[in-house]
Design a protein around this motif. Sequence first.
Motif, PDB file in Angstrom:
ATOM      1  N   UNK A 320       0.830  -1.205   0.000  1.00 25.28           N
ATOM      2  CA  UNK A 320       0.000   0.000   0.000  1.00 25.28           C
ATOM      3  C   UNK A 320       0.868   1.260   0.000  1.00 25.28           C
ATOM      4  N   UNK A 321       1.934   1.280   0.795  1.00 24.99           N
ATOM      5  CA  UNK A 321       2.830   2.435   0.836  1.00 24.99           C
ATOM      6  C   UNK A 321       3.507   2.647  -0.521  1.00 24.99           C
ATOM      7  N   UNK A 322       3.931   1.543  -1.138  1.00 24.10           N
ATOM      8  CA  UNK A 322       4.595   1.647  -2.442  1.00 24.10           C
ATOM      9  C   UNK A 322       3.643   2.208  -3.495  1.00 24.10           C
ATOM     10  N   UNK A 323       2.418   1.727  -3.481  1.00 22.03           N
ATOM     11  CA  UNK A 323       1.449   2.199  -4.474  1.00 22.03           C
ATOM     12  C   UNK A 323       1.050   3.654  -4.241  1.00 22.03           C
ATOM     13  N   UNK A 324       1.054   4.092  -2.996  1.00 17.08           N
ATOM     14  CA  UNK A 324       0.790   5.502  -2.711  1.00 17.08           C
ATOM     15  C   UNK A 324       1.817   6.414  -3.380  1.00 17.08           C
ATOM     16  N   UNK A 325       3.031   5.885  -3.560  1.00 11.93           N
ATOM     17  CA  UNK A 325       4.078   6.654  -4.227  1.00 11.93           C
ATOM     18  C   UNK A 325       4.054   6.483  -5.744  1.00 11.93           C
ATOM     19  N   UNK A 326       3.106   5.705  -6.223  1.00 15.35           N
ATOM     20  CA  UNK A 326       3.007   5.504  -7.658  1.00 15.35           C
ATOM     21  C   UNK A 326       4.006   4.513  -8.210  1.00 15.35           C
ATOM     22  N   UNK A 327       4.640   3.734  -7.350  1.00  9.98           N
ATOM     23  CA  UNK A 327       5.616   2.744  -7.808  1.00  9.98           C
ATOM     24  C   UNK A 327       4.899   1.503  -8.335  1.00  9.98           C
ATOM     25  N   UNK A 328       5.503   0.862  -9.317  1.00 10.94           N
ATOM     26  CA  UNK A 328       4.948  -0.348  -9.894  1.00 10.94           C
ATOM     27  C   UNK A 328       5.328  -1.543  -9.023  1.00 10.94           C
ATOM     28  N   UNK A 329       4.324  -2.187  -8.457  1.00 10.08           N
ATOM     29  CA  UNK A 329       4.535  -3.353  -7.600  1.00 10.08           C
ATOM     30  C   UNK A 329       4.321  -4.614  -8.433  1.00 10.08           C
ATOM     31  N   UNK A 330       5.308  -5.469  -8.425  1.00  8.42           N
ATOM     32  CA  UNK A 330       5.276  -6.711  -9.195  1.00  8.42           C
ATOM     33  C   UNK A 330       4.833  -7.822  -8.257  1.00  8.42           C
ATOM     34  N   UNK A 331       3.517  -7.970  -8.080  1.00  6.45           N
ATOM     35  CA  UNK A 331       2.987  -8.921  -7.093  1.00  6.45           C
ATOM     36  C   UNK A 331       1.566  -9.302  -7.464  1.00  6.45           C
TER      37      UNK A 331
END
Length: 403
Positions: A320-331
């Motif tokens: 959730x924190x990563x996506x808040x920063x707009x980062x692409x999560x590979x999961x």
Amino acid sequence: MTTDASRVPYPAPSAVEHPELEAYRKEFPILQRKTYLNSCSLGALSQRGMARLAEFMERWNEWGAHAWYEIWLGELERARRQFAAIIGAEPHEVALAPNVSVALGAIASAFDYRQRNKVVLADMDFPTLAYQWLAKRRLGVECVFVESPDRIYTPPELFEEKVDERTLLVATSRVFYTSGYIQDVRAVADIAHKQGAYLLIDDYQGTGQIPIDVEAMDIDILVSGTLKWLMGGPGLAFVYIREGLLSQLEPTIAGWFGHREQFQFKTRELEFRSDAARIELGTPAVPSVYVANAGMEIVREIGVETICERTRYLTNDLIARAREHGWQVHAPREPERRSSIVMLEVEQPEQVVAELIQRNIIVDSRPGLVRISPYFYNTIEENAIVVAALEEILEERRRSGLG
């Protein structure tokens, strides 16, 4: 592409905070000095593990070679029992090996490839799994790979397209090391067994952090080790062989630990043990067994379901924190399909990892990805630390034109 989110291979624990597990942080000295989020590469060493290693050396000094008969053989048996309890097996179905490569070598040598010569694998499996059978192509073994459509999922129906009456073995991972996806192992087992093939599971990235019941999942053979989530360090791996399969496997590589009458030292006769230890080879690394028993003791003390609930809570927060920063999560999209492996797509991830190390934050990388793996001994605050550091590093790179 369709996913298999409706089928859960084990009753999936929900995400629960379990703040009481933070009391275990004092067991792990590295956590006092570093932000350690790399258990999918190497589990943290516990105070208990260090004490057991010291105990091994004390026994060595006290007993010398007699420690084998009085103590060390019992420690090996304890390791088999503990691992069996964690995966839902019986101790006689468990064998020891120095690493998974050696374990797979012994298993691969025990099959007859004359009638069935096809081995089906997944292209997202850790390479060690494929290497064993790729090395046997000159013996007529054919390796066929199931290709992931997105490098995250491998739906079980893709195995069904590859498995046929020539298939001897389906060999794949329960948890993929580059996406954290948890496969529906029971579905793959049904596909393999329908065609008369065996199922071998590489569970190195699952054992200890995701609950498993080898009998319920109908697994024929499973390999795993202590390096990661079992917190036992290098030098010890395990093999589970389903009881009904034991008598059918006669390896063509052998060692004296696999002999039925090991201490009779029979040079002219080779008769394998009746249990899974028939595939064991030479003298095991006893110091590693001591440390591994300490790690497995902690896992059993807490319980794998509780560990899974805690790590899922931390993993969901990190994503959730990563996506808040707009980062692409590979999961995987579905929380119940995620293990505690979080992959972030970044350019030059090796450099990012090196910069994090300079900040006393230890994570890992794979091609094109930064790999972060919180475990039960980590905290929400450590998630915030690594995310803040990544934001700073990526912002500095943007400003300098590096990506």
